[in-house]
Write an enzyme that holds these catalytic residues in place. Structure first.
Site, mmCIF file in Angstrom:
data_model
loop_
_atom_site.group_PDB
_atom_site.id
_atom_site.type_symbol
_atom_site.label_atom_id
_atom_site.label_comp_id
_atom_site.label_asym_id
_atom_site.label_seq_id
_atom_site.Cartn_x
_atom_site.Cartn_y
_atom_site.Cartn_z
ATOM 1 N N ASP A 94 0.853 -1.189 0.000
ATOM 2 C CA ASP A 94 0.000 0.000 0.000
ATOM 3 C C ASP A 94 0.898 1.251 0.000
ATOM 4 O OD1 ASP A 94 -2.408 1.405 0.247
ATOM 5 O OD2 ASP A 94 -2.435 1.282 2.441
ATOM 6 N N GLU A 146 -1.361 5.979 -9.120
ATOM 7 C CA GLU A 146 -2.312 6.962 -8.574
ATOM 8 C C GLU A 146 -2.187 8.291 -9.316
ATOM 9 O OE1 GLU A 146 -2.820 7.227 -4.323
ATOM 10 O OE2 GLU A 146 -3.533 9.280 -4.415
ATOM 11 N N ASP A 278 -8.919 0.842 6.303
ATOM 12 C CA ASP A 278 -8.000 0.624 7.411
ATOM 13 C C ASP A 278 -8.549 1.259 8.691
ATOM 14 O OD1 ASP A 278 -5.834 0.078 9.002
ATOM 15 O OD2 ASP A 278 -4.438 1.415 7.997
HETATM 16 P P1 13P Z 1 -9.036 4.793 5.484
HETATM 17 O O1 13P Z 1 -8.137 5.629 6.335
HETATM 18 O O2 13P Z 1 -10.251 5.559 5.063
HETATM 19 O O3 13P Z 1 -9.371 3.497 6.105
HETATM 20 O O4 13P Z 1 -8.240 4.474 4.117
HETATM 21 C C1 13P Z 1 -7.263 3.458 4.077
HETATM 22 C C2 13P Z 1 -6.462 3.483 2.826
HETATM 23 O O5 13P Z 1 -6.770 4.158 1.857
HETATM 24 C C3 13P Z 1 -5.274 2.647 2.790
HETATM 25 O O6 13P Z 1 -4.539 2.833 1.612
HETATM 26 O O1 G3H Z 2 -2.996 4.842 3.695
HETATM 27 C C1 G3H Z 2 -2.859 4.692 4.891
HETATM 28 C C2 G3H Z 2 -3.141 3.377 5.524
HETATM 29 O O2 G3H Z 2 -4.220 3.489 6.407
HETATM 30 C C3 G3H Z 2 -1.911 2.832 6.198
HETATM 31 O O3 G3H Z 2 -1.611 3.576 7.327
HETATM 32 O O4 G3H Z 2 0.788 4.170 7.019
HETATM 33 O O5 G3H Z 2 -0.300 4.247 9.287
HETATM 34 O O6 G3H Z 2 0.181 2.050 8.192
HETATM 35 P P1 G3H Z 2 -0.136 3.511 7.997
HETATM 36 ZN ZN ZN Z 3 -4.581 4.812 0.848
#
Ligand code: 13P
Ligand code: G3H
Ligand code: ZN
Length: 331
Positions: A94, A146, A278
């Site tokens: 991610d 993106e 998340d």
């Molecule tokens: P949220 O913070 O809305 O859960 O989004 C998570 C996300 O986009 C992770 O890449």
């Molecule tokens: O895009 C953000 C996700 O919620 C991941 O969050 O970078 O705190 O692990 P993090």
């Molecule tokens: Zn994200």
């Protein structure tokens, strides 16, 4: 030594996205950092027979260690067999921000990576994304790019305002980079505070309803790249009952407002075939843990608070798969 995702029994996103776009549903992309989150995600997806994208951020890699994460993903494949349903599992990076990070993940068993070049100029984004695609495709790994910037915090980068995706750029971007899916910015954002209360109106039940996200941009993008897999980040709904539980048991969450579920249902029926969640999971776990601590102040066995947190997370994700994303019974 490099390990391919195929050796781990994982799958790439290509077939999953094709079916999801055709079938009018979205695959859940749930972030995990630890064992309990992984258990909850897998149990929810097995019980609802949903394909799943296990999502790992750079922060998660630092927190949990990449070798352990890879072996957890190997374990995930065996675990779902044990649970009695062989759902397709994707291991996805991610918000990868460099070629080196994406390469390291590809070499260590990830079946999909995101290269987020959205903070660069358009031409730099194209060049970086193309470089990652070339390496990834040589290894059978899918790539998410993106265009446009979400407001809020992405890892360590903070953006004050949305920079919406420009539909006139998407065709060129997809063609020149060769990406397999595209994350877009249409008004969703990361975290639990996606809108300010003053931007919202109250419905008949007194619930704050945020201003709509830019479905018009999504529709314009779909016209320009018909059937191309679109990804929606920042898609937590921030259930108000979770926020209320957190605050009831000593938390201090103010003005937490998310994306209404009906908007996500609408998006899932379009070319949006991956929805990232998340924050909702963090809220569900935090609410459950706070409740245990307040009701049982003497509790100090982690299983006694992480267990309820895991169960709450599982219930939440089952609900998402069945009632929001439409991915249940699609494995
Ligand atoms: P949220 O913070 O809305 O859960 O989004 C998570 C996300 O986009 C992770 O890449
Ligand atoms: O895009 C953000 C996700 O919620 C991941 O969050 O970078 O705190 O692990 P993090
Ligand atoms: Zn994200």
């Amino acid at each position: 030594m490099a390990v391919s995702y195929k050796e781990l029994g994982l799958v790439s996103t290509t077939d999953l996205f094709k079916k999801a776009v055709e079938g009018g549903y979205a695959i859940p992309a749930y972030n995990f950092n630890n064992l309990e989150q992984m258990q909850a995600i897998l149990q929810a997806c097995v019980e609802t027979k949903s394909p799943v994208i296990l999502q790992v951020s750079s922060g998660a890699r630092k927190y949990a260690n990449s070798t352990l994460l890879r072996n957890m993903a190997r374990g995930a494949v065996e675990y779902v067999k044990e649970l009695g349903c062989e759902i397709p599992i994707v291991l996805h990076l991610d918000h990868g921000d460099t070629f080196e990070l994406c390469k390291d993940c590809i070499d260590n068993g990830f079946s999909s990576v995101m290269i987020d070049g959205s903070h660069h100029s358009y031409e730099e984004n194209v060049a970086l994304t193309k470089k990652v695609v070339e390496y990834a495709h040589a290894h059978g790994v899918a790539v998410e790019g993106e265009l446009g910037v979400l407001a809020g915090v992405e890892d360590d980068v903070v953006a004050e305002h949305h920079t919406y995706t420009r539909p006139e750029e998407v065709e060129d971007f997809v063609k020149r980079t060769g990406v397999d899916s595209l994350a877009i910015s249409i008004g969703t954002s990361h975290g639990a505070t996606k809108f300010k209360p003053e931007q919202c109106t109250r419905n008949a039940d007194g619930v704050l309803v945020p201003p709509t996200i830019r479905f018009d941009i999504l529709e314009e993008i779909e016209k320009r790249i018909p059937g191309f897999p679109i990804v929606l980040h920042g898609s937590s709904s921030v259930p108000q009952e979770e926020v209320a539980t957190i605050n009831k048991y000593g938390g201090k969450m103010k003005d937490a407002i998310g994306i209404p579920e009906e908007w996500l249902r609408r998006a899932a029926k379009s070319a949006v075939c991956k929805i990232n969640i998340d924050s909702d999971g963090r809220l569900a776990m935090t609410a459950a843990i706070r409740k245990v601590f307040v009701e049982n102040p003497g509790e100090f066995d982690p299983r006694k608070y992480l267990g309820p947190a895991r169960d709450a997370l599982k219930q939440l994700y089952m609900h998402k798969n069945i009632n929001v994303l439409g991915s249940a019974q699609k494995a």
